[in-house]
Scaffold this motif. Structure first.
Motif, PDB file in Angstrom:
ATOM      1  N   UNK A 133      61.790  13.559 -14.965  1.00  0.00           N
ATOM      2  CA  UNK A 133      62.666  14.099 -13.919  1.00  0.00           C
ATOM      3  C   UNK A 133      63.549  12.997 -13.332  1.00  0.00           C
ATOM      4  N   UNK A 134      62.968  11.830 -13.088  1.00  0.00           N
ATOM      5  CA  UNK A 134      63.728  10.714 -12.536  1.00  0.00           C
ATOM      6  C   UNK A 134      64.829  10.302 -13.502  1.00  0.00           C
ATOM      7  N   UNK A 135      64.494  10.210 -14.783  1.00  0.00           N
ATOM      8  CA  UNK A 135      65.503   9.851 -15.783  1.00  0.00           C
ATOM      9  C   UNK A 135      66.600  10.904 -15.858  1.00  0.00           C
ATOM     10  N   UNK A 136      66.212  12.154 -15.761  1.00  0.00           N
ATOM     11  CA  UNK A 136      67.222  13.236 -15.772  1.00  0.00           C
ATOM     12  C   UNK A 136      68.209  13.057 -14.619  1.00  0.00           C
ATOM     13  N   UNK A 137      67.709  12.679 -13.446  1.00  0.00           N
ATOM     14  CA  UNK A 137      68.590  12.471 -12.288  1.00  0.00           C
ATOM     15  C   UNK A 137      69.465  11.226 -12.497  1.00  0.00           C
ATOM     16  N   UNK A 138      68.879  10.152 -13.038  1.00  0.00           N
ATOM     17  CA  UNK A 138      69.629   8.920 -13.240  1.00  0.00           C
ATOM     18  C   UNK A 138      70.717   9.055 -14.309  1.00  0.00           C
ATOM     19  N   UNK A 139      70.420   9.805 -15.338  1.00  0.00           N
ATOM     20  CA  UNK A 139      71.315   9.882 -16.480  1.00  0.00           C
ATOM     21  C   UNK A 139      72.012  11.235 -16.592  1.00  0.00           C
ATOM     22  N   UNK A 179      69.053   5.322 -21.613  1.00  0.00           N
ATOM     23  CA  UNK A 179      67.920   6.170 -21.235  1.00  0.00           C
ATOM     24  C   UNK A 179      66.725   5.839 -22.130  1.00  0.00           C
ATOM     25  N   UNK A 180      65.537   5.620 -21.536  1.00  0.00           N
ATOM     26  CA  UNK A 180      64.348   5.351 -22.344  1.00  0.00           C
ATOM     27  C   UNK A 180      63.953   6.582 -23.161  1.00  0.00           C
ATOM     28  N   UNK A 181      63.369   6.355 -24.333  1.00  0.00           N
ATOM     29  CA  UNK A 181      62.912   7.479 -25.150  1.00  0.00           C
ATOM     30  C   UNK A 181      61.538   7.953 -24.671  1.00  0.00           C
TER      31      UNK A 181
END
Length: 106
Positions: free
Chosen positions: A98-104, A76-78
């Motif tokens: 939000x996109x990162x939350x869904x991906x990770x 996950x990117x910081x």
């Protein structure tokens, strides 16, 4: 009071190069330059720059770095990386989060 000025000779940002072309190549370049409303020199400069760019190592954009990081490392990117990416893509940082939350999702 006498003001002393020092003038430094600057390096030119562009350099002249001389080349030799056969008649057919020169004519083709002149025709193309005329079609594009450019000088022959400008057209040749553009062609050379484009070709040289294909030789140079490609620099990743923030978006490419992000996708590589996710795809290769599953990492996950910081926040700093997301902020840089949002500016680069002109996307709201909150949307990327939000996109990162869904991906990770855990």
């Amino acid at each position: 009071m006498i003001e002393k000025r020092v003038y430094e000779e600057e390096m030119p940002s562009e350099h002249k190069v001389t080349t030799v072309l056969d008649e057919e190549t020169k004519k083709a370049l002149e025709d193309r330059a005329r079609e594009e409303s450019r000088s022959l020199s400008n057209l040749v400069s553009i062609i050379v720059k484009r070709e040289v760019q294909t030789w140079l190592p490609k620099k990743d954009t923030p978006a490419e770095r992000f996708l590589k990081q996710v795809a290769k490392e599953g990492k996950r990117p910081n926040r700093k990386e997301l902020a840089e990416l949002s500016k680069s893509l002109e996307v709201e940082e909150s949307k990327l989060i939000e996109m990162c939350d869904r991906l990770f999702q855990s």
